[in-house]
Design an enzyme around this catalytic site. Structure first.
Site, PDB file in Angstrom:
ATOM      1  N   SER A 152      -9.664  -1.033   7.223  1.00  0.00           N
ATOM      2  CA  SER A 152      -9.110  -0.878   5.873  1.00  0.00           C
ATOM      3  C   SER A 152      -8.332  -2.052   5.310  1.00  0.00           C
ATOM      4  O   SER A 152      -7.997  -2.029   4.131  1.00  0.00           O
ATOM      5  CB  SER A 152      -8.225   0.369   5.807  1.00  0.00           C
ATOM      6  OG  SER A 152      -9.026   1.501   5.662  1.00  0.00           O
ATOM      7  N   LYS A 211       0.859  -1.189   0.000  1.00  0.00           N
ATOM      8  CA  LYS A 211       0.000   0.000   0.000  1.00  0.00           C
ATOM      9  C   LYS A 211       0.893   1.235   0.000  1.00  0.00           C
ATOM     10  O   LYS A 211       1.919   1.255   0.686  1.00  0.00           O
ATOM     11  CB  LYS A 211      -0.884  -0.047   1.246  1.00  0.00           C
ATOM     12  CG  LYS A 211      -1.956   1.020   1.331  1.00  0.00           C
ATOM     13  CD  LYS A 211      -2.809   0.815   2.584  1.00  0.00           C
ATOM     14  CE  LYS A 211      -3.945   1.822   2.689  1.00  0.00           C
ATOM     15  NZ  LYS A 211      -4.787   1.586   3.897  1.00  0.00           N
ATOM     16  N   SER A 235      -9.665   1.325   2.949  1.00  0.00           N
ATOM     17  CA  SER A 235      -8.839   2.150   2.096  1.00  0.00           C
ATOM     18  C   SER A 235      -7.748   1.376   1.361  1.00  0.00           C
ATOM     19  O   SER A 235      -7.139   1.910   0.433  1.00  0.00           O
ATOM     20  CB  SER A 235      -8.176   3.263   2.921  1.00  0.00           C
ATOM     21  OG  SER A 235      -7.327   2.697   3.904  1.00  0.00           O
TER      22      SER A 235
HETATM   23  N1  GLN Z   1     -13.064   3.544   6.345  1.00  0.00           N
HETATM   24  C1  GLN Z   1     -12.570   3.999   7.626  1.00  0.00           C
HETATM   25  C2  GLN Z   1     -12.218   5.459   7.536  1.00  0.00           C
HETATM   26  O1  GLN Z   1     -12.478   6.032   6.535  1.00  0.00           O
HETATM   27  C3  GLN Z   1     -11.401   3.174   8.045  1.00  0.00           C
HETATM   28  C4  GLN Z   1     -10.169   3.556   7.310  1.00  0.00           C
HETATM   29  C5  GLN Z   1      -8.966   2.751   7.707  1.00  0.00           C
HETATM   30  O2  GLN Z   1      -9.037   1.732   8.378  1.00  0.00           O
HETATM   31  N2  GLN Z   1      -7.816   3.273   7.355  1.00  0.00           N
HETATM   32  O3  GLN Z   1     -11.685   6.031   8.427  1.00  0.00           O
END
Ligand code: GLN
Length: 495
Positions: free
Chosen positions: A184, A85, A160
């Site tokens: 994420s 990532k 994400s």
């Molecule tokens: N979707 C969640 C957010 O937008 C979690 C994101 C993540 O785990 N980085 O914060």
């Protein structure tokens, strides 16, 4: 008998299978890296998982791997092509965090997780798309591209870590690393039909992981099988002097925890995770998976986690509060993008941040700054911390009666690209079931458990702190009793 698969299908094998072929010298690491680069060339125009492909570096690293394989000094992941990532720092390789503000930023050092993968012999194919600063659930908040779900290119891969999940599903890497702050790794794993683990907070070093919400962020593997997940965890886990929040708790060899039945395992089922918002097709697949756990020998027990309904709201105080502080460092002076506009330094800061950050990141900075401001701090931030403690203590109580907790990972399957972009709340609700374990700092895995309307569904197994072994063991037993891990999306033309 010659077991050697043709090179076009190599990218669909598991890490374990590839290691066996490499060890027997039936394939070479350079040949394997080329097979993956070919696959990327063939499908990534449609999937868009990669932001950067490091083809030359991959071939160099693969040559080294071939030498070590030949001399019998191979590491546990020697010659295995993987990708990261784009918020995991890689020395000399652009690391954007999916943001315009970090475009052109080239880290001067490696993240510990990447350094450990290299020590184990893994080969870097490139850097993967993500929601800007890991804020989002669809990868559409990336400043650069929207990644497509390999199972249906009109839908999102989740987020994400959407690039990390899509790359594994499409055979564009043997495994990847993502990061999980509120879901994420697990939610995109569920939506793309792959395995994704969020380790216990502190299990994997955060050194070199670009920070979003530091009390929640963890790096985790995305893989095709549970065994592969254990292999990658073995390589990246453990204390790191560069990260004071990394844990000294000893790291067991997680491959020894993999088991074929669930005799003597108590599985907690919390009804709070089967309520409003859960798609019927997802509920059906998850309930069938839980029945399968019982058939494998597990004892099912009802547990109650009544504060589940407050977890999402609490997360959207704590995570933005930490983000507003972490993102204060992007001023155009030290990293990445600098606006040409502004009469003086302060105006230049403002122009850089106005132009460099996308709308979701700005929303989080405003939410977080508000929650931390004098006058609202007690009402929002302090209260959220108290709720976080309650969420954690409810898990502690539940784990007196069970060894792991089984839930859906995501309330829905992959949704259409664009369908939630104008509705931040709908997007936030994607993480309803993953956020509580993040708040409690405990490990949780998503493992494929079937399909609804042709799209993958994930089963989440949540464990006690530092007990990755139990959830990996159970996930393995489940995986072995189904053939979900062998299903592949039809992206590659036959030939
Ligand atoms: N979707 C969640 C957010 O937008 C979690 C994101 C993540 O785990 N980085 O914060």
């Amino acid at each position: 008998m010659d077991m050697r698969p043709d090179s076009r299908s190599l990218p669909d094998l598991s890490v374990r299978e590839l290691r066996t072929l490499l060890d027997r010298r039936e394939i070479g690491a350079v040949e394997l890296a080329r097979a993956y680069l070919d696959r990327i060339g063939e499908v990534d125009g449609r999937v868009r998982a990669y932001l950067t492909v490091t083809a030359e570096l991959a071939l160099e690293q693969a040559e080294e791997a071939d030498r070590r394989l030949a001399s019998g000094e191979a590491g546990a992941l020697e010659g295995i092509p993987m990708a990261l990532k784009d918020l995991i720092s890689t020395r000399g390789i652009e690391t954007t965090c999916g943001s315009r503000i970090l475009r052109g930023y080239v880290p001067p050092y490696d993240a510990t997780a990447y350094a450990r993968l290299r020590e184990a012999g893994a080969v870097l194919l490139g850097k993967l798309n993500m929601d800007e600063f890991a804020m989002g659930s669809s990868t559409e908040n990336s400043a650069f591209a929207a990644t497509a779900n390999p199972w249906d290119l009109s839908t999102v891969p989740g987020g994400s870590s959407g690039g990390s999940a899509a790359a594994v599903a499409a055979g564009e890497a043997a495994f990847t690393l993502g990061s999980d702050t509120g879901g994420s790794v697990r939610q995109p794993a569920a939506l793309c039909g792959v395995v994704g683990l969020k380790p216990t907070y502190g299990r994997v070093s955060r050194y070199g992981l670009i920070a979003f919400a530091s009390s929640l962020d963890q790096i985790g593997p995305l893989t095709r099988t549970v065994e592969d997940c254990a292999l990658v965890m073995n390589a990246i886990s453990g204390l790191d002097p560069h990260d004071s929040t990394s844990s000294p708790v000893e790291v067991p060899d997680l491959t020894t925890a993999l088991r074929d039945d669930l005799q003597g395992v108590r599985v907690g089922v919390p009804e709070e995770y089967f309520g409003e918002g859960l798609e019927p097709g997802v509920e059906r697949a998850v309930r069938e998976a839980i029945e399968r756990l019982r058939a494998l020998g597990a004892e099912l027990v009802e547990v109650s986690l009544p504060s589940t309904k407050y977890a999402l709201a609490t997360y959207y105080i704590i995570a933005p509060a930490e983000a507003s502080s972490n993102l204060a460092r992007y001023d155009g002076v030290r990293y990445g993008y600098r606006s040409p506009d502004g009469e003086d330094l302060v105006e230049n800061y403002l122009a850089t941040r106005e132009q460099g950050f996308g709308p979701e990141v700005k929303r989080r900075i405003m939410l977080g700054t508000y929650a931390l401001s004098a006058g609202y701090y007690e009402a929002y931030y302090v209260k959220a911390q108290k709720v976080r403690t309650i969420v954690k203590s409810e898990f502690d109580r539940a784990f007196e009666r069970c060894d792991l907790i089984a839930t859906p990972t995501s309330p829905t399957v992959a949704f259409e690209l664009g369908s939630r972009l104008d509705d931040p709340l709908a997007m936030y609700l994607s993480d309803t079931y993953t956020i509580p374990a993040s708040m409690a700092g405990i490990p949780a895995i998503s493992v494929p458990c079937g399909f609804s309307d042709g799209l993958p569904v994930g089963l989440q197994l949540i464990g006690r702190a530092f007990d990755e072994a139990t959830i990996l063991g159970a996930a393995h037993a489940y995986e072995r009793s189904t053939d979900w891990a062998r299903r592949r999306p039809e992206l590659v033309s036959a030939g």
